[in-house]
Structures are given as C-alpha cells and as structure tokens.
Motif scaffolding. Structure first.
Motif, short mmCIF file in Angstrom:
data_model
loop_
_atom_site.label_atom_id
_atom_site.label_comp_id
_atom_site.label_asym_id
_atom_site.label_seq_id
_atom_site.Cartn_x
_atom_site.Cartn_y
_atom_site.Cartn_z
N UNK A 119 0.83 -1.21 0.00
CA UNK A 119 0.00 0.00 0.00
C UNK A 119 0.86 1.26 0.00
N UNK A 120 1.96 1.21 0.75
CA UNK A 120 2.89 2.35 0.77
C UNK A 120 3.41 2.63 -0.64
N UNK A 121 3.88 1.59 -1.31
CA UNK A 121 4.45 1.75 -2.65
C UNK A 121 3.39 2.10 -3.68
N UNK A 122 2.20 1.54 -3.53
CA UNK A 122 1.13 1.83 -4.48
C UNK A 122 0.71 3.29 -4.41
N UNK A 123 0.76 3.88 -3.23
CA UNK A 123 0.44 5.29 -3.09
C UNK A 123 1.40 6.15 -3.90
N UNK A 133 -9.54 1.16 -10.73
CA UNK A 133 -9.86 -0.26 -10.57
C UNK A 133 -9.94 -0.62 -9.09
N UNK A 134 -8.97 -0.15 -8.31
CA UNK A 134 -8.97 -0.41 -6.87
C UNK A 134 -10.21 0.20 -6.23
N UNK A 135 -10.62 1.38 -6.71
CA UNK A 135 -11.81 2.04 -6.18
C UNK A 135 -13.06 1.20 -6.43
N UNK A 215 -6.26 7.13 0.92
CA UNK A 215 -4.89 7.52 1.23
C UNK A 215 -4.00 7.41 -0.02
N UNK A 216 -4.23 6.38 -0.80
CA UNK A 216 -3.45 6.23 -2.04
C UNK A 216 -3.80 7.32 -3.04
N UNK A 217 -5.08 7.67 -3.10
CA UNK A 217 -5.50 8.73 -4.03
C UNK A 217 -4.89 10.08 -3.65
N UNK A 218 -4.66 10.26 -2.34
CA UNK A 218 -4.01 11.49 -1.89
C UNK A 218 -2.49 11.41 -2.04
N UNK A 219 -2.02 10.27 -2.53
CA UNK A 219 -0.59 10.02 -2.73
C UNK A 219 0.18 10.17 -1.41
N UNK A 220 -0.45 9.66 -0.35
CA UNK A 220 0.15 9.73 0.98
C UNK A 220 0.57 8.31 1.39
N UNK A 221 1.82 7.92 1.15
CA UNK A 221 2.23 6.54 1.40
C UNK A 221 2.17 6.12 2.87
N UNK A 222 2.54 7.04 3.77
CA UNK A 222 2.50 6.70 5.20
C UNK A 222 1.07 6.43 5.65
N UNK A 225 -0.09 3.05 4.21
CA UNK A 225 0.49 1.92 4.94
C UNK A 225 -0.19 1.75 6.29
N UNK A 226 -0.46 2.87 6.97
CA UNK A 226 -1.12 2.80 8.28
C UNK A 226 -2.55 2.26 8.15
N UNK A 227 -3.24 2.66 7.09
CA UNK A 227 -4.60 2.18 6.87
C UNK A 227 -4.61 0.68 6.58
N UNK A 228 -3.63 0.21 5.81
CA UNK A 228 -3.54 -1.22 5.51
C UNK A 228 -3.23 -2.01 6.77
#
Length: 258
Positions: A119-123, A133-135, A215-222, A225-228
C-alpha cells in the motif's frame, strides 16, 4: 541466461575452485555428483561457455569465470534460492488443513507486513487507471460485503478481496511483493474459511478498504500503509478473539467430560 543443468553445475564448480579447471578435472567432479559426462563432452561445453563470454581460458591450465560469468552465476544462485523459498512457502500453506484458525492467524499476520508495504508503494506508483480499478473493488467490498451471508456470497466477497489486494500489490511495482501476495491467495479454501470465521466473530466487513484507497489517491504513502496495517489488525484481532472463544469452549467440554 542458461538453464539450470550441466552448464550450471560446471560454472558452480569453476566458481568454487581456487585454480583454473579443465575438462578432465570437471568430468571427475561431475561424476562425484552423479553426473556422467566424458571429458570431450565437457570440453565442447567449455568452448561454448567461453564463446558466450562466461569463461576465460588461462593458458593450458584451464578456465576461470569471467566477470560476466560471475554475474550470471550470481543471478542463477539467486533464482535457485527464490525457487526454494517459494517451494517452502507452498509447503507451509498446504501442509495444514485449510480449516485451521491458527494457520489463518499466522497467514494474516504475515499479510499485514506485505500489504502494508504494498500500500505504501502503491500510493507512490499506482496509475490513475489502477486507482480507479482499486476504487471499484473497494466500493463493492465496503458496501456489499455486509449483505453477503450465503456460501456463494462469501465466496464472491473473498474473490473481491483477493482482487483488491492483488491490484494494490501489482500497482506497488514491486514484483516480489506481488508474487508472494498472489501465491498466498491461491489457497481458496482457506480464503473462504477466513470469511466464514470473520462472520462468526461479528467482524464488520464493510470497513477499511475505502480508507486505504483514499490515502493512495491522496498520494500519501505513510497514511496508506497505516490504513492497511489497521485493516489487517482488525482482521487478526477478530480471529484471535474467536480462537480464544473456541479454546475456552474446548476446555469447558474437557472439564465436563464431553
């Protein structure tokens, strides 16, 4: 790159030798490994490997690995180690019955580490198309899952969950992460049993997925990752509560002589 066969064995023997090796010595060494190959045959293979740039001839002493040969053999060693590790993982996943709550707890704990990083990297790396697609999967999971109580419905939910997490893993652009997550998801019986157990534990199915997506849509990796991690923690904790409940029930039955 060469296949793992006699050429691989020859290169490995040369790598581990302190002196250049010729066809006669290599033929004897291979025989000790249970591989029968005559010196003339080895000589022809050595000539081919030298032509390909993997070996360097040292006068009449024999051949040593070239820099290209060292790099190629290093990659072949790594490939072998990864194949062995994958085989070990498959054995772990298949050696226990799929209806094993402790196995599922261990599995989900491992997935937390993997999917947190994915999730971190996907962001950082997901394309807009991948996020769309994820949405789609997140929307299905966070709206329909709470209504899926039949066996067919739970199987559908499990499949949507697989697609959601594997799409994130693919969007991470880390091929190893994706391969491991994909491999873990191949135990369909365990995946279906997981959702049956979560339903018994009164787990709220319609939570967590949109939080990861946003979080990924906001491009916020941290944040992603925390949400995952939070999402998987809820799953693991639900399973732990259920395991404790089953353990207590078994003790009570043993004490009463049932």
């Amino acid at each position: 790159m060469m296949s793992k066969d006699i050429e691989y064995q020859i290169l490995s023997l040369i790598e581990n030798s302190d002196t250049p090796l010729g066809s006669n010595a290599l033929s004897a060494m291979l025989k000790n490994k249970g591989i029968n190959a005559s010196a003339p045959t080895i000589g022809r293979i050595l000539s081919v490997l030298e032509t390909q740039g993997y070996l360097t001839l040292i006068g009449k002493k024999g051949r040593i690995l070239s820099e290209s040969g060292k790099n190629t053999l290093s990659r072949m060693h790594l490939k072998e180690e990864l194949e062995n590790a994958a085989s070990d993982l498959v054995n772990i996943l298949t050696r226990s019955d799929s209806n094993d709550i402790r196995k599922l707890i261990d599995l989900m704990t491992a997935r937390k580490v993997l999917e947190k990083e994915a999730s971190y990297l996907a962001a950082l790396n997901a394309t807009d198309s991948e996020l769309n697609t994820i949405a789609t999967y997140a929307g299905i999971l966070d709206s329909v899952m709470k209504e899926s109580h039949t066996k067919t419905g739970l199987h559908h939910v499990a499949d949507m969950g697989r697609l959601f997490h594997e799409t994130i893993a693919k969007a991470s652009r880390n091929e190893i992460l994706y391969a491991i997550i994909h491999l873990i998801n191949q135990d369909i019986a365990a995946r279906d049993y997981l959702f049956i157990l979560l339903e018994k534990a009164n787990y709220s199915f319609n939570t967590g997925h949109m939080k990861i997506l946003n979080a990924m849509k906001r491009r916020n990796p941290d944040e992603a990752a925390a949400a995952a991690a939070e999402h998987l923690d809820v799953v693991v904790n639900a399973l732990l509560r259920l395991e404790a409940k089953y353990t207590a029930k078994n003790y009570q039955q043993a004490d009463s002589g049932i």
